[in-house]
Design a protein around this motif. Structure first.
Motif, short mmCIF file in Angstrom:
data_model
loop_
_atom_site.label_atom_id
_atom_site.label_comp_id
_atom_site.label_asym_id
_atom_site.label_seq_id
_atom_site.Cartn_x
_atom_site.Cartn_y
_atom_site.Cartn_z
N SER A 7 -5.18 9.82 -0.06
CA SER A 7 -4.64 8.84 0.88
C SER A 7 -4.02 7.65 0.15
N ILE A 8 -4.65 7.22 -0.93
CA ILE A 8 -4.07 6.14 -1.74
C ILE A 8 -2.73 6.60 -2.31
N LYS A 9 -2.67 7.83 -2.80
CA LYS A 9 -1.41 8.38 -3.33
C LYS A 9 -0.34 8.47 -2.24
N LEU A 10 -0.72 8.86 -1.04
CA LEU A 10 0.21 8.92 0.08
C LEU A 10 0.84 7.55 0.34
N ILE A 11 0.03 6.53 0.36
CA ILE A 11 0.55 5.18 0.64
C ILE A 11 1.39 4.69 -0.55
N GLN A 12 0.99 5.02 -1.77
CA GLN A 12 1.83 4.69 -2.93
C GLN A 12 3.20 5.36 -2.81
N ASP A 13 3.21 6.63 -2.42
CA ASP A 13 4.47 7.36 -2.26
C ASP A 13 5.31 6.77 -1.13
N TYR A 14 4.66 6.39 -0.04
CA TYR A 14 5.32 5.78 1.12
C TYR A 14 6.07 4.52 0.70
N TYR A 15 5.39 3.64 -0.03
CA TYR A 15 6.03 2.39 -0.44
C TYR A 15 7.03 2.59 -1.59
N ALA A 16 6.79 3.57 -2.45
CA ALA A 16 7.78 3.86 -3.50
C ALA A 16 9.08 4.33 -2.87
N ALA A 17 8.99 5.18 -1.85
CA ALA A 17 10.19 5.63 -1.14
C ALA A 17 10.87 4.46 -0.43
N VAL A 36 -1.56 -3.69 -3.55
CA VAL A 36 -2.97 -3.30 -3.66
C VAL A 36 -3.23 -2.37 -2.48
N ILE A 37 -3.70 -1.16 -2.77
CA ILE A 37 -3.94 -0.15 -1.73
C ILE A 37 -5.41 0.27 -1.77
#
Length: 135
Positions: free
Chosen positions: A5-15, A67-68
């Motif tokens: 889930s942390i990786k998902l949110i990192q990917d969301y904001y990177a996109a 921070v996630i």
């Protein structure tokens, strides 16, 4: 599940930061719920895509100091960050745009289902933003 889930949110904001709306939207469930800052609630990926199209017309933003956090089972996550933005085109009901820049602390809360964002609730201080763009 927490790390996924942390990786998902990192990917969301990177996109988001890359302005890669195809990837950004692919990380949402079809029935995603969007709680707009100091506004209403919208549902559906198509509605969210239209919202993002309007936002990208009016604002250019990069999110930093991210921070996630996520709960153990990965069903909930949150993010705190700084919005570094430029006000490009006047948004209805808001001050006139003329390329003003702003730096604004913000946050978001997420519900995660089947490895995708099912709800996002955004928060920032609108009065602070208005003070910055009116200055």
């Amino acid at each position: 599940m927490q790390n996924a889930s942390i990786k998902l949110i990192q990917d969301y904001y990177a996109a988001f930061n890359r302005q890669d709306m195809n990837t950004f939207l692919s990380l949402l469930t079809d029935d995603v719920v969007h709680d707009i800052n100091q506004g209403g609630r919208e549902a559906g990926k198509d509605v969210f895509a239209a919202f993002m199209e309007r936002m990208n017309h009016h604002y250019r933003e990069q999110l930093t100091d991210m921070v996630i956090m996520a709960n153990e089972d990965g069903t909930r996550a949150s993010a705190e960050f700084v919005v570094n933005g430029e006000y490009l085109n006047t948004d209805e009901g808001l001050p006139e745009a003329n390329g003003q820049t702003y730096v604004l602390p913000a946050g978001a809360f997420f519900e995660i289902r089947d490895g995708k964002v099912a709800r996002v609730t955004n928060y920032y201080n609108l009065a602070d933003w208005i003070r910055q763009v009116e200055a």
